[in-house]
Design a protein around this motif. Structure first.
Motif, PDB file in Angstrom:
ATOM      1  N   THR A   1       0.801  -1.231   0.000  1.00  0.00           N
ATOM      2  CA  THR A   1       0.000   0.000   0.000  1.00  0.00           C
ATOM      3  C   THR A   1       0.830   1.276   0.000  1.00  0.00           C
ATOM      4  N   GLY A   2       2.074   1.202   0.415  1.00  0.00           N
ATOM      5  CA  GLY A   2       2.894   2.401   0.525  1.00  0.00           C
ATOM      6  C   GLY A   2       2.691   3.158   1.824  1.00  0.00           C
TER       7      GLY A   2
ATOM      8  N   VAL B   1      10.271   2.851  -1.760  1.00  0.00           N
ATOM      9  CA  VAL B   1       9.311   2.689  -2.860  1.00  0.00           C
ATOM     10  C   VAL B   1       9.778   1.607  -3.822  1.00  0.00           C
TER      11      VAL B   1
ATOM     12  N   ALA C   1       8.044  -2.090  -4.301  1.00  0.00           N
ATOM     13  CA  ALA C   1       7.506  -2.455  -5.615  1.00  0.00           C
ATOM     14  C   ALA C   1       8.005  -3.829  -6.058  1.00  0.00           C
TER      15      ALA C   1
ATOM     16  N   THR D   1       4.248  -2.576  -8.447  1.00  0.00           N
ATOM     17  CA  THR D   1       3.525  -1.308  -8.306  1.00  0.00           C
ATOM     18  C   THR D   1       4.291  -0.346  -7.406  1.00  0.00           C
ATOM     19  N   MET D   2       4.537   0.859  -7.920  1.00  0.00           N
ATOM     20  CA  MET D   2       5.204   1.891  -7.131  1.00  0.00           C
ATOM     21  C   MET D   2       4.141   2.777  -6.483  1.00  0.00           C
ATOM     22  N   TRP D   3       4.031   2.667  -5.157  1.00  0.00           N
ATOM     23  CA  TRP D   3       3.025   3.422  -4.411  1.00  0.00           C
ATOM     24  C   TRP D   3       3.585   4.756  -3.938  1.00  0.00           C
ATOM     25  N   ASN D   4       2.729   5.780  -3.944  1.00  0.00           N
ATOM     26  CA  ASN D   4       3.097   7.029  -3.280  1.00  0.00           C
ATOM     27  C   ASN D   4       3.116   6.758  -1.779  1.00  0.00           C
TER      28      ASN D   4
ATOM     29  N   LYS E   1      -2.287   5.760  -3.384  1.00  0.00           N
ATOM     30  CA  LYS E   1      -2.234   6.027  -4.824  1.00  0.00           C
ATOM     31  C   LYS E   1      -0.890   5.542  -5.365  1.00  0.00           C
ATOM     32  N   SER E   2      -0.915   5.040  -6.582  1.00  0.00           N
ATOM     33  CA  SER E   2       0.321   4.580  -7.211  1.00  0.00           C
ATOM     34  C   SER E   2       0.748   5.574  -8.286  1.00  0.00           C
ATOM     35  N   HIS E   3       2.045   5.526  -8.628  1.00  0.00           N
ATOM     36  CA  HIS E   3       2.531   6.421  -9.680  1.00  0.00           C
ATOM     37  C   HIS E   3       3.273   5.646 -10.770  1.00  0.00           C
TER      38      HIS E   3
ATOM     39  N   LYS F   1       4.525   1.571 -12.656  1.00  0.00           N
ATOM     40  CA  LYS F   1       5.017   0.201 -12.507  1.00  0.00           C
ATOM     41  C   LYS F   1       6.515   0.155 -12.766  1.00  0.00           C
TER      42      LYS F   1
END
Length: 750
Positions: A307-308, A533, A537, A543-546, A567-569, A571
């Motif tokens: 989830t980040g 991050v 991932a 997935t790269m999460w904020n 929120k993700s920003h 891959k």
């Protein structure tokens, strides 16, 4: 016979009279028009303004919302204290500008007169702290620690203390539950300034002169929600100031509460382990510099991989955020900002950027695969790599022979990555590539991993790090060319030689630049949060999460809950197959690679850990320790400046953090009842009918039982305080490895 008319007036006199009459009539007309404008056309407007001259406002500050951890434990709240304040306006009406009153006040409060006077002076560019940076018309707090007896003295002898008040007020408190400090994450408050009031007057969140506003951390990021809205009661008064009636009342609206993803228990463990690792590092001897490691600063991040959300974030050196409450003293301000402080106000998890060393090799591995190199191919891991007259060495001359990229990650073989980066540099056309020729796989990969820009964490003033690609080199050269050309010498010392080379061709991508870059050296800069991050991932599938700390904003009455969704920003630029084989290699780092000696006894078959060690060289300093790790649930990143190797300085501390998270015992068994957070916290804390949130009890972290084994591996802890050694300003521009460099700067363990 006389020529004088009967009236006795000459024509000249008559003309003058006519002119005077015209002027008088004009003035009367102008006055009448003005009276009509004021009394008829704009009469109601001016009547309204005039009525304000007989209305006095009494401001009731809003209670600021609390900041809670993920389970509802307050990490920032409020308490009622007796606050003694001074009205600067009243003091300046006195002949001595209130010095006599302030001197008597200092005697009552047991303070030095100069300290009290310092509190009421206004801040400007020439005035050192302490000083007042809020509105000069707002009562200025002298102390928020007055005793009931002191307050009673001031109130009973009001004639001796004109302009001085002593009232109970709600003030901010940072309780440090379970000794979890969380200072840099929380931030602090200070009074609103006149300039801020003016800028915000036409917004949907205007300031009042009594407002305290967030200056850093969560206090600043969520200031609007936390601040609430002050109440204003308007009283009608006569010309003597006596109240004759109540005009209007707007009740105060308490600020909302912020629930975060921070777990105070894990936060305390992270803070302790970081601080203890730094203390232990200072007892270790550095063979390169001939002195003990300084270990002057560091950071650790614990982030949910899926989830980040940030579970813990610690930065060292740290401080007590309560020093800001009620106004900071000159001594405390100097300790936080002076040259010898090492700047504890910095949140090094998001503002500390340095060369990442070998933790960067996951980016280089992805770049190599994208460029067409097989992950399972054979690449020479030699003891050194020569380019012209330069020799780039592997750690202590180690030679593993032909190995795969996976094995190169496990043993952190530099020369494998030197060769790959050098090959691509040559394919791209070398130092003078033709237009459109460079593919720059290694640099593009870094941008695709989200580097070179902020991660978007919900904290202010995050730095971006640096990817030293061709565009950056050109801009940097243009900005520094004159200085380099002025100080550079072809046959000078190391720094002068570097300046000379940069003057001539600092805007070009040189062979050594690409070689150093491939192992996270040279001009490359990353922050711990950027690494969190990346490794999260890899854990979650790409997935790269904020990163986020705020989890929900809850109104004071508990009726309105606004959740903050992750929120993700983007891959990662790797396919599933590459991710899987890379993950196997990172697991090998823990079981048979460079971190294995620090993770002995870990139940890898039950909870798989993955890691990459890094030891970054910084010119003029001792090496920086990096350790990037992850499980299926969390990523844990730790870095310590001037502390030695990645696993050596940070390994045991990171191991202990995972032990606490999962309840791993000394014998490798898992006791879920003792686990602090075996699985990430998903639900929000329970909200009661009256809007209150019941907080569970926090027990203090007892590291003795958990660390008995670790002390034998790393050395006994000492009583050294947290780092307060100044860190000189420098960049990693001068970390290229050359034969001309002193032997003490050789490449060491990653």
């Amino acid at each position: 016979m006389s020529n004088i008319p009967e009236t006795g007036r000459t024509p000249r006199v008559q003309i003058r009279l006519v002119v005077i009459q015209i002027l008088v009539l004009s003035l009367l007309g102008t006055l009448g028009g003005r009276l009509w404008y004021l009394q008829i056309r704009n009469g109601s407007e001016y009547a309204k303004e005039a009525s304000g001259n007989h209305v006095q406002q009494v401001v009731q500050p809003a209670v600021r919302g609390e900041i809670l951890d993920a389970r509802g434990v307050p990490i920032a709240d409020n308490e009622t204290r007796l606050v003694v304040s001074a009205s600067r306006t009243d003091l300046l009406k006195m002949k001595d500008d209130g010095k006599g009153v302030l001197t008597k006040l200092a005697s009552v409060l047991g303070m030095k007169p100069q300290d009290v006077m310092g509190k009421v002076r206004l801040c400007d560019s020439k005035t050192p702290q302490p000083c007042w940076n809020g509105s000069p018309y707002q009562p200025i707090p002298i102390t928020d620690e007055a005793t009931p007896r002191q307050a009673l003295q001031i109130r009973e002898r009001s004639e001796d203390f004109p302009g001085i008040t002593a009232e109970p007020e709600a003030v901010r408190r940072y309780p440090s539950p379970g000794e979890a400090n969380t200072a840099q994450v929380l931030g602090y408050l200070s009074p609103v300034t006149d300039n801020e009031i003016e800028q915000a007057k036409d917004t949907d969140s205007p300031y009042l002169r009594s407002d305290q506003v967030g200056r850093s951390g969560l206090e600043r990021q969520y200031d609007k929600a936390l601040r609430g809205k002050a109440g204003v009661t308007r009283y009608e008064v006569d010309n003597l100031g006596r109240v004759i009636g109540k005009a209007k009342s707007d009740p105060a609206q308490a600020g909302s509460n912020l629930v975060t993803s921070i777990d105070a228990r894990v936060q305390r463990v992270a803070e302790y382990e970081l601080d203890n690792a730094m203390k232990i590092a200072r007892t270790q001897f550095d063979d390169i510099t001939g002195e003990n490691y300084k270990a002057d600063s560091g950071a650790v991040v614990v982030m949910e991989a899926k989830t980040g959300r940030i579970v813990a974030m610690a930065s060292a050196p740290t401080y007590d955020p309560n020093v800001w409450v009620g106004g900071i003293s000159a001594k405390d301000y100097q300790q936080l900002t002076g040259k010898g402080s090492d700047y504890p106000l910095l949140n090094r998890a998001i503002q500390g950027q340095s060369a990442p060393g070998s933790t960067f090799k996951v980016v280089s591995t992805a770049a190599a695969v994208e460029a067409g190199y097989s992950f399972d191919g054979n690449y020479p891991c030699t003891s050194s790599y020569s380019v012209g007259g330069q020799v780039f060495k592997n750690f202590e001359g180690e030679n593993f022979g032909p190995i795969s990229l996976g094995r190169a990650l496990e043993v952190s073989c530099d020369t494998v990555f030197y060769g790959l980066a050098d090959n691509e540099w040559k394919k791209d056309g070398g130092i003078n590539p033709k237009k459109g020729q460079p593919k720059d796989y290694f640099y593009k990969a870094a941008h695709q991993f989200g580097l070179g820009k902020p991660t978007g964490i919900d904290l202010p003033n995050e730095v971006s790090g640096r990817v030293p690609d061709r565009e950056w080199k050109q801009k940097y050269w243009e900005a520094n060319k004159d200085s380099w050309c002025r100080t550079g010498k072809k046959d000078g010392d190391y720094v002068q030689k570097i300046a000379y080379e940069n003057c001539l061709e600092g805007n070009k991508m040189r062979e050594g630049d690409s070689i150093n870059y491939s192992i996270g050296q040279g001009d490359t800069l990353l922050t711990p949060i950027q690494e969190a991050v990346i490794y999260s991932a890899i854990s979650n599938g790409g997935t790269m999460w904020n990163p986020t700390i705020g989890k929900a904003v809850i109104s004071a009455d508990g009726k309105h809950v606004s959740e903050i969704k992750p929120k993700s920003h983007g891959k990662l630029p790797i396919d599933q197959k590459t991710r899987d084989v890379m993950e196997q290699a990172l697991a090998g780092v823990v079981t048979r690679g460079t971190a294995a000696w620090k993770f002995g006894g870990w139940p890898q078959d039950k909870i798989a850990l993955h890691a990459k060690t890094g030891t970054a060289e910084v010119y003029g300093k001792q090496t920086t320790s990096w350790l990037a790790t992850y499980s299926k649930d969390y990523a844990v990143i730790m870095t310590i400046a001037q502390a030695g190797t990645g696993s050596g300085a940070s390994g045991e501390a990171v191991h202990n953090i995972y032990d606490a998270l999962y309840g791993v015992q000394k014998d490798g068994s898992i006791d879920k009842k003792k686990a602090l957070l075996y699985t990430p916290q998903k639900d929000l804390p329970k909200i009661q009918a009256d809007g209150s949130i019941t907080a569970p009890k926090i027990e203090k972290y007892d590291p003795k039982a958990d660390q008995a084994e670790g002390e034998g591996q790393q050395g006994m802890p000492t009583d050294n305080p947290s780092a307060t050694v100044p860190t000189p300003n420098s960049t990693n521009r001068d970390t290229r490895r050359r034969t001309a460099r002193p032997k003490k700067r050789r490449r060491i363990l990653t």
